[in-house]
Design a protein around this motif. Structure first.
Motif, PDB file in Angstrom:
ATOM      1  N   TYR A  37       1.362  -1.186  -0.112  1.00 29.15           N
ATOM      2  CA  TYR A  37      -0.284   0.144  -0.178  1.00 29.15           C
ATOM      3  C   TYR A  37       0.725   1.021   0.126  1.00 29.15           C
ATOM      4  CZ  TYR A  37      -3.767  -2.492   0.703  1.00 29.15           C
ATOM      5  OH  TYR A  37      -5.264  -3.246   1.353  1.00 29.15           O
ATOM      6  N   ARG A  38       0.626   1.780  -0.511  1.00 31.27           N
ATOM      7  CA  ARG A  38       0.928   3.744  -0.228  1.00 31.27           C
ATOM      8  C   ARG A  38      -0.087   4.652   0.730  1.00 31.27           C
ATOM      9  NH1 ARG A  38       2.318   4.564  -6.877  1.00 31.27           N
ATOM     10  NH2 ARG A  38       0.132   5.186  -7.420  1.00 31.27           N
ATOM     11  N   GLN A  39       0.803   5.974   0.938  1.00 28.08           N
ATOM     12  CA  GLN A  39       0.397   6.682   1.418  1.00 28.08           C
ATOM     13  C   GLN A  39       0.496   7.991   1.318  1.00 28.08           C
ATOM     14  OE1 GLN A  39      -0.502   6.424   5.354  1.00 28.08           O
ATOM     15  NE2 GLN A  39      -2.711   8.216   5.370  1.00 28.08           N
ATOM     16  N   LYS A  43      -3.485  12.608   2.002  1.00 25.87           N
ATOM     17  CA  LYS A  43      -4.179  11.225   0.647  1.00 25.87           C
ATOM     18  C   LYS A  43      -4.370  10.331   2.074  1.00 25.87           C
ATOM     19  CE  LYS A  43      -2.811  12.921  -4.154  1.00 25.87           C
ATOM     20  NZ  LYS A  43      -2.981  12.521  -4.910  1.00 25.87           N
ATOM     21  N   GLN A  44      -5.262   9.272   1.643  1.00 21.80           N
ATOM     22  CA  GLN A  44      -6.030   7.699   2.412  1.00 21.80           C
ATOM     23  C   GLN A  44      -4.409   7.103   1.058  1.00 21.80           C
ATOM     24  OE1 GLN A  44      -9.690   7.231   1.652  1.00 21.80           O
ATOM     25  NE2 GLN A  44     -10.235   7.895   3.284  1.00 21.80           N
ATOM     26  N   ARG A  45      -4.206   5.972   2.272  1.00 19.88           N
ATOM     27  CA  ARG A  45      -3.382   5.004   2.336  1.00 19.88           C
ATOM     28  C   ARG A  45      -4.248   3.916   0.886  1.00 19.88           C
ATOM     29  NH1 ARG A  45      -0.681   1.097   6.595  1.00 19.88           N
ATOM     30  NH2 ARG A  45      -0.525   3.609   6.752  1.00 19.88           N
ATOM     31  N   GLU A  46      -3.905   3.641  -0.347  1.00 21.98           N
ATOM     32  CA  GLU A  46      -4.181   2.976  -1.232  1.00 21.98           C
ATOM     33  C   GLU A  46      -3.402   1.656  -1.994  1.00 21.98           C
ATOM     34  OE1 GLU A  46      -4.346   5.454  -4.830  1.00 21.98           O
ATOM     35  OE2 GLU A  46      -1.889   5.085  -4.840  1.00 21.98           O
ATOM     36  N   ALA A  91       5.409   8.714  -2.234  1.00 20.34           N
ATOM     37  CA  ALA A  91       4.746   8.211  -1.426  1.00 20.34           C
ATOM     38  C   ALA A  91       5.435   7.855  -0.613  1.00 20.34           C
ATOM     39  CB  ALA A  91       3.028   7.446  -1.417  1.00 20.34           C
ATOM     40  N   TYR A  93       5.811   4.095   0.370  1.00 20.56           N
ATOM     41  CA  TYR A  93       4.823   2.654   0.354  1.00 20.56           C
ATOM     42  C   TYR A  93       5.066   1.850   1.669  1.00 20.56           C
ATOM     43  CZ  TYR A  93       4.776   4.646  -4.310  1.00 20.56           C
ATOM     44  OH  TYR A  93       4.447   4.663  -5.111  1.00 20.56           O
ATOM     45  N   TYR A  94       4.084   1.015   1.558  1.00 18.58           N
ATOM     46  CA  TYR A  94       3.925  -0.070   3.036  1.00 18.58           C
ATOM     47  C   TYR A  94       4.174  -1.464   2.875  1.00 18.58           C
ATOM     48  CZ  TYR A  94       2.959   4.372   6.376  1.00 18.58           C
ATOM     49  OH  TYR A  94       3.671   5.123   6.836  1.00 18.58           O
ATOM     50  N   TRP A 111       2.172  -4.815   9.276  1.00 17.43           N
ATOM     51  CA  TRP A 111       2.521  -3.927   8.216  1.00 17.43           C
ATOM     52  C   TRP A 111       3.829  -3.656   8.644  1.00 17.43           C
ATOM     53  CZ3 TRP A 111      -0.294  -1.397   5.299  1.00 17.43           C
ATOM     54  CH2 TRP A 111      -2.183  -1.335   5.206  1.00 17.43           C
ATOM     55  N   GLY A 114       7.484   1.165   6.836  1.00 15.71           N
ATOM     56  CA  GLY A 114       7.699   2.329   5.614  1.00 15.71           C
ATOM     57  C   GLY A 114       8.489   2.921   5.324  1.00 15.71           C
TER      58      GLY A 114
END
Length: 121
Positions: A37-39, A43-46, A91, A93-94, A111, A114
């Protein structure tokens, strides 16, 4: 909880490439979905990409055709090859690990800490 360690981030120019790695502990890795995922700020995490325990990939719309996710279970490691990078890919990245059934549920899974990816224009 499973420990996940990300590596490979950094600064790259637009159009360039980076490869992220996520190393997990031995337990559960081979039978889990793993992904990124990235944030970005504000912005929201996507979802970026994920790959199931059976090797089926799933990509976010914004990275299809540019990013490739893969896994090597024998090394307990997942990779994200990022090509044709754009400034909007900038972003944190997780890495995430979860069961095939619940990976996409935000309250489930483990998780990583990041890692920053910055794409300059």
């Amino acid at each position: 909880q499973v420990q996940l360690v990300e590596s490979g981030g950094g600064l790259v120019q637009a159009g360039g490439s980076l490869r992220l790695s996520c190393a997990g502990s031995k337990n559960f890795f081979g039978v889990s979905t793993v992904g990124w995922y990235r944030q970005a700020p504000g912005k929201q995490r996507e979802l970026v990409a994920a790959i199931s325990s059976t090797g089926i990939p799933n990509y976010g719309d914004s990275v299809k055709g540019r990013f490739t996710i893969s896994r090597v279970n024998a090394k307990y490691t997942m990779y994200l090859q990022m090509n044709s990078l754009k400034p909007e890919d900038t972003a944190v990245y997780y890495c995430k690990l979860g069961t095939d059934r619940y990976f996409y549920e935000p309250e489930y899974g483990s998780w990583g800490q990041g890692i920053q990816v910055t794409v300059s224009s």
